[in-house]
Design a protein around this motif. Structure first.
Motif, mmCIF file in Angstrom:
data_model
loop_
_atom_site.group_PDB
_atom_site.id
_atom_site.type_symbol
_atom_site.label_atom_id
_atom_site.label_comp_id
_atom_site.label_asym_id
_atom_site.label_seq_id
_atom_site.Cartn_x
_atom_site.Cartn_y
_atom_site.Cartn_z
ATOM 1 N N GLN A 17 0.882 -1.153 -0.063
ATOM 2 C CA GLN A 17 0.057 0.107 -0.177
ATOM 3 C C GLN A 17 0.888 1.304 -0.157
ATOM 4 O O GLN A 17 0.574 2.160 -0.728
ATOM 5 N N ASN A 20 3.385 1.251 -3.864
ATOM 6 C CA ASN A 20 2.638 0.535 -4.847
ATOM 7 C C ASN A 20 2.989 1.092 -6.166
ATOM 8 O O ASN A 20 2.571 1.920 -6.852
ATOM 9 N N SER A 65 -7.015 -14.885 -8.338
ATOM 10 C CA SER A 65 -7.087 -13.636 -8.743
ATOM 11 C C SER A 65 -5.570 -13.184 -9.029
ATOM 12 O O SER A 65 -4.556 -13.845 -8.525
ATOM 13 N N ARG A 69 -3.248 -5.066 -11.618
ATOM 14 C CA ARG A 69 -4.376 -4.462 -12.134
ATOM 15 C C ARG A 69 -4.174 -4.377 -13.723
ATOM 16 O O ARG A 69 -3.016 -4.185 -14.182
ATOM 17 N N ARG A 77 -4.660 4.811 -9.884
ATOM 18 C CA ARG A 77 -4.065 4.224 -8.698
ATOM 19 C C ARG A 77 -2.666 3.399 -9.156
ATOM 20 O O ARG A 77 -2.329 3.427 -10.116
ATOM 21 N N TYR A 80 -0.871 -2.381 -8.722
ATOM 22 C CA TYR A 80 -1.239 -3.689 -7.929
ATOM 23 C C TYR A 80 -2.287 -3.529 -6.982
ATOM 24 O O TYR A 80 -2.608 -2.469 -6.288
ATOM 25 N N TYR A 81 -3.151 -4.680 -6.862
ATOM 26 C CA TYR A 81 -4.083 -4.633 -6.097
ATOM 27 C C TYR A 81 -3.289 -4.965 -4.412
ATOM 28 O O TYR A 81 -2.387 -5.635 -4.410
ATOM 29 N N ASP A 82 -4.148 -4.458 -3.720
ATOM 30 C CA ASP A 82 -3.650 -4.760 -2.089
ATOM 31 C C ASP A 82 -4.585 -5.719 -1.382
ATOM 32 O O ASP A 82 -4.660 -5.834 -0.249
ATOM 33 N N TYR A 83 -5.062 -6.836 -2.302
ATOM 34 C CA TYR A 83 -5.725 -7.921 -1.644
ATOM 35 C C TYR A 83 -5.706 -9.066 -2.989
ATOM 36 O O TYR A 83 -5.210 -8.847 -4.094
ATOM 37 N N GLU A 103 -10.835 -14.215 0.297
ATOM 38 C CA GLU A 103 -10.204 -13.075 0.092
ATOM 39 C C GLU A 103 -9.368 -12.845 1.202
ATOM 40 O O GLU A 103 -9.930 -12.893 2.346
ATOM 41 N N ASP A 105 -6.599 -9.592 2.569
ATOM 42 C CA ASP A 105 -6.305 -8.321 2.658
ATOM 43 C C ASP A 105 -5.495 -7.766 3.801
ATOM 44 O O ASP A 105 -5.423 -8.799 4.671
#
Length: 227
Positions: A17, A20, A65, A69, A77, A80-83, A103, A105
């Motif tokens: 986060q 990123n 997943s 992204r 943003r 990368y996703y943070d989850y 999921e 996170d």
């Protein structure tokens, strides 16, 4: 074989986060593989194997997943996703139909079952099935385990589609539906017991899954016949 997550798994999410970007990610690629990607995929594979063993009639498959992204949809943003999440569902279109999910996170984890395709045809088929069998559906939702610890979510219609009673109405008047649980197993997510715990939690949701799956097949049949 899944042996559990570590404290560093969640620390990695927090660091991601804050950093990123691609250079940081490339520098910490090995850490991502060791503490997040590899154990997460092992968890998905082990849970899938248990679900296939328990419910061979569904021909379950797993979809995991990506952390990346879509570059076309960053909208300011990070890349990368943070989850991360995985789903377990029958061997059908991975973007449609009901599925079980997990999921992870930075705050913890959640799991449950539902559908998110949001197509009017599926929602209509689901409502028609409820309207045709309200007593059966009420019995199913009353059998959902640990309702006091779980939640029901999904986009609701601005104008309700119908009224039955206080138990059925929240399900009947949604475009998409998911029932789930947050941090349900507490610290046991750090152990190798998590695949068995997830399978045990998913199993009582199969009557609701069957109900949704029947509606999905009705909607898919109507869709293919109209093409």
């Amino acid at each position: 074989m899944f042996t559990g997550f570590s404290e560093r798994t969640f620390d990695f999410f927090f660091d991601l986060q804050l950093h990123n970007n691609k250079p940081w990610s490339q520098e910490h690629k090995q850490e991502f593989e060791e503490h997040l990607n590899r154990p997460f995929r092992m968890l998905a594979n082990d849970t899938l194997a248990l679900m296939q063993e328990a419910f061979p009639e569904y021909n379950f498959m797993a979809h995991v997943s990506r952390i990346y992204r879509d570059a076309r949809r960053l909208f300011g943003r990070g890349p990368y996703y943070d989850y991360m999440w995985f789903s377990i569902q029958p061997g059908i279109d991975k973007s449609r139909g009901p599925r079980f999910w997990f999921e992870l996170d930075p705050q913890g984890y959640s799991h449950g079952m539902g559908y998110w395709d949001g197509t009017p045809a599926f929602a209509e088929a689901f409502r028609k099935k409820i309207a045709a069998h309200p007593a059966q559906f009420e019995e199913i939702i009353l059998s959902v385990p640990d309702r006091e610890r779980g939640w029901l979510r999904g986009e609701e219609y601005k104008k309700p589609k119908g009224h039955f009673n206080e138990r059925i109405d929240p399900w009947f008047n949604r475009k998409m539906i998911e029932v789930g649980y947050n941090d349900f197993f507490e610290k046991l997510n750090f152990t190798d017991m998590l695949p068995e715990l997830l399978t045990a939690s998913y199993s009582p949701l199969t009557p609701l899954f069957d109900f949704m799956l029947d509606a999905y097949h009705v909607a898919e049949k109507a869709r293919t016949e109209s093409e």
